[in-house]
Scaffold this motif. Sequence first.
Motif, PDB file in Angstrom:
ATOM      1  N   ALA A  51      -4.672  17.027  99.999  1.00  0.00           N
ATOM      2  CA  ALA A  51      -4.472  16.079  98.842  1.00  0.00           C
ATOM      3  C   ALA A  51      -4.319  14.501  98.886  1.00  0.00           C
ATOM      4  O   ALA A  51      -4.498  13.774  98.532  1.00  0.00           O
ATOM      5  N   ALA A  52      -2.862  14.968  99.634  1.00  0.00           N
ATOM      6  CA  ALA A  52      -1.386  13.801  99.482  1.00  0.00           C
ATOM      7  C   ALA A  52      -1.759  12.916 100.927  1.00  0.00           C
ATOM      8  O   ALA A  52      -2.180  12.022 100.395  1.00  0.00           O
ATOM      9  N   GLY A  53      -2.564  13.304 101.653  1.00  0.00           N
ATOM     10  CA  GLY A  53      -3.313  12.226 102.756  1.00  0.00           C
ATOM     11  C   GLY A  53      -3.580  11.498 101.959  1.00  0.00           C
ATOM     12  O   GLY A  53      -4.528  10.078 103.128  1.00  0.00           O
ATOM     13  N   MET A  54      -4.818  12.012 101.164  1.00  0.00           N
ATOM     14  CA  MET A  54      -6.206  10.824 100.395  1.00  0.00           C
ATOM     15  C   MET A  54      -5.197   9.867  99.905  1.00  0.00           C
ATOM     16  O   MET A  54      -5.825   8.779  99.530  1.00  0.00           O
ATOM     17  N   VAL A 102      -2.677  12.492  88.199  1.00  0.00           N
ATOM     18  CA  VAL A 102      -3.486  12.702  89.681  1.00  0.00           C
ATOM     19  C   VAL A 102      -4.379  11.562  89.425  1.00  0.00           C
ATOM     20  O   VAL A 102      -4.905  10.847  90.418  1.00  0.00           O
ATOM     21  N   GLY A 103      -5.352  11.468  88.753  1.00  0.00           N
ATOM     22  CA  GLY A 103      -6.748  10.576  88.100  1.00  0.00           C
ATOM     23  C   GLY A 103      -5.894   9.286  88.909  1.00  0.00           C
ATOM     24  O   GLY A 103      -6.423   8.224  89.651  1.00  0.00           O
ATOM     25  N   GLY A 104      -4.479   9.004  87.851  1.00  0.00           N
ATOM     26  CA  GLY A 104      -4.230   7.278  88.309  1.00  0.00           C
ATOM     27  C   GLY A 104      -3.338   7.079  89.853  1.00  0.00           C
ATOM     28  O   GLY A 104      -3.947   5.554  90.041  1.00  0.00           O
ATOM     29  N   LEU A 105      -2.994   8.219  90.318  1.00  0.00           N
ATOM     30  CA  LEU A 105      -2.652   8.000  91.070  1.00  0.00           C
ATOM     31  C   LEU A 105      -3.029   7.437  92.521  1.00  0.00           C
ATOM     32  O   LEU A 105      -2.997   6.299  93.008  1.00  0.00           O
ATOM     33  N   TYR A 106      -4.208   8.619  92.159  1.00  0.00           N
ATOM     34  CA  TYR A 106      -5.694   7.885  93.245  1.00  0.00           C
ATOM     35  C   TYR A 106      -6.329   6.474  92.794  1.00  0.00           C
ATOM     36  O   TYR A 106      -6.925   5.759  93.668  1.00  0.00           O
ATOM     37  N   VAL A 231      -1.790   7.864 110.832  1.00  0.00           N
ATOM     38  CA  VAL A 231      -1.440   9.574 110.710  1.00  0.00           C
ATOM     39  C   VAL A 231       0.432   9.162 110.833  1.00  0.00           C
ATOM     40  O   VAL A 231       0.946  10.431 110.026  1.00  0.00           O
ATOM     41  N   ALA A 232       0.713   8.971 111.276  1.00  0.00           N
ATOM     42  CA  ALA A 232       1.962   8.655 112.017  1.00  0.00           C
ATOM     43  C   ALA A 232       2.493   7.912 110.308  1.00  0.00           C
ATOM     44  O   ALA A 232       3.503   7.981 109.926  1.00  0.00           O
ATOM     45  N   VAL A 233       1.711   6.344 109.911  1.00  0.00           N
ATOM     46  CA  VAL A 233       2.626   6.456 108.813  1.00  0.00           C
ATOM     47  C   VAL A 233       2.444   7.614 107.579  1.00  0.00           C
ATOM     48  O   VAL A 233       3.523   7.215 106.426  1.00  0.00           O
ATOM     49  N   SER A 234       1.584   8.020 107.506  1.00  0.00           N
ATOM     50  CA  SER A 234       1.363   8.955 106.585  1.00  0.00           C
ATOM     51  C   SER A 234       2.014  10.231 106.379  1.00  0.00           C
ATOM     52  O   SER A 234       2.832  10.394 105.545  1.00  0.00           O
ATOM     53  N   ALA A 355      -6.194  12.425 105.951  1.00  0.00           N
ATOM     54  CA  ALA A 355      -6.199  14.156 105.162  1.00  0.00           C
ATOM     55  C   ALA A 355      -6.836  15.018 106.045  1.00  0.00           C
ATOM     56  O   ALA A 355      -6.440  16.587 106.014  1.00  0.00           O
ATOM     57  N   LEU A 356      -7.045  14.714 107.434  1.00  0.00           N
ATOM     58  CA  LEU A 356      -7.507  15.511 108.133  1.00  0.00           C
ATOM     59  C   LEU A 356      -6.304  16.136 108.630  1.00  0.00           C
ATOM     60  O   LEU A 356      -6.472  17.598 109.196  1.00  0.00           O
TER      61      LEU A 356
END
Length: 416
Positions: A51-54, A102-106, A231-234, A355-356
């Motif tokens: 979820a954080a990866g999103m 959470v909704g505002g974050l996304y 992926v590295a940035v995340s 996310a993966l």
Amino acid sequence: MPHAAPPTLTTRPALLILGILCIAMALRAPFTGVPPLMGLIRGELGLSSAAAGMLITLPLLAFAVVSLFAAGLARRFGLERTLFAAMLLVAAGIGVRTMGGVGGLYAGTAIIGAGIALGNVLLPSLLKRDFPQRLAGLTSAYVLTMGLAAGLASAIAIPLANLPMGGWRFSTLCMLALPLISLLLWLPQLAGHTRPVAATAHAPHGAHLWRSPLAWQVTMYLGINSFVFYVAVSWLPAILHDAGFTAERAGSLHGFLQLASAAPALFLAPVLRRLKDQRAAAFCAAGASCVAFAGLIAAPAWGAVWIALLGLGTGAGIILGLAFVGLRASHAQQAAALSGMAQCVGYLFAATGPALVGGVHDKFGGWGFALGVCAALCAVMAVAGLYAGRAIQIGRAGASTAAPAPLAHPPRARQS
């Protein structure tokens, strides 16, 4: 609809350049300042790694989708006003991301991504229109400014969060200063209503490209490079923290990655002009990233070395990938179509990465397997580079000795 002539550069060129550089900073820092705070965000909101990866996936999806419409919006409303709207979106997104749950974050993250996508496509068009004789220098300054802003945002994210009035919300809200300053500096440009240069319009057509092996080799090179970079940035701060680095040190090294990825813009283009083809450069860039991921698995204590190598590899990779778009196309219209194909498909593929990898981490309880997958993808990218770097063009694949067009200026390094 009549359009005003482009503003003459004898009037306030310094203010225009300053506005361009501030917009460049706002296109990267609000995005890269989040990963060092991922642990705090997950702790407060109860997010899984996937979820954080999103939070990185959503902007990448916006890059893939919104970039297809950016030129059309600029033709309708004017280049200056559309860039102003891009900064409004970034500012609004930062506010929504910070103030909500959470909704505002996304939702805020998606809005920021839409604004960044508009700026990514249109700002280089503005440079080409207003500074055609200074394009190389200003492109390098633009790329370097983005890298400096990204690195600073990563480095100060944790110290800002540790202030008495801090927390991750305060730290991310501080990024609001960049789009607000950009909006103020851009106000004088709103009197103009000019269209983007024709090359900005990424043509989504050109169906024969989708059957061209060379087009897919270019697309694969760009897509894998974007996948491993984001992926590295995340996850780099989390990877380093789990390897024993402090949160502050991990954030600083995350910023170092941004600086290292900008460095190839300063020296790669002159090197490429002296090469018969780009196969060796493409292979070495992908190989550097492959070694960096393997190093993070085998010797994470040497993190600074691997991060420098990864930044140089991915930074060179995006420059080479974008150069291939022009060098492998037979004419301008084909280059526009190939750009649309490579960047749309590439960003859609890259969007699956954060996310993966977060999901793989949750499943296996560590980063080793995910980093191994990234290293394997870089090996595939190196092979694709050997094919995409050949001195041939689409539609002339048999003419292996065809000379590529010279690189008149560094290609735009577009990684946000």
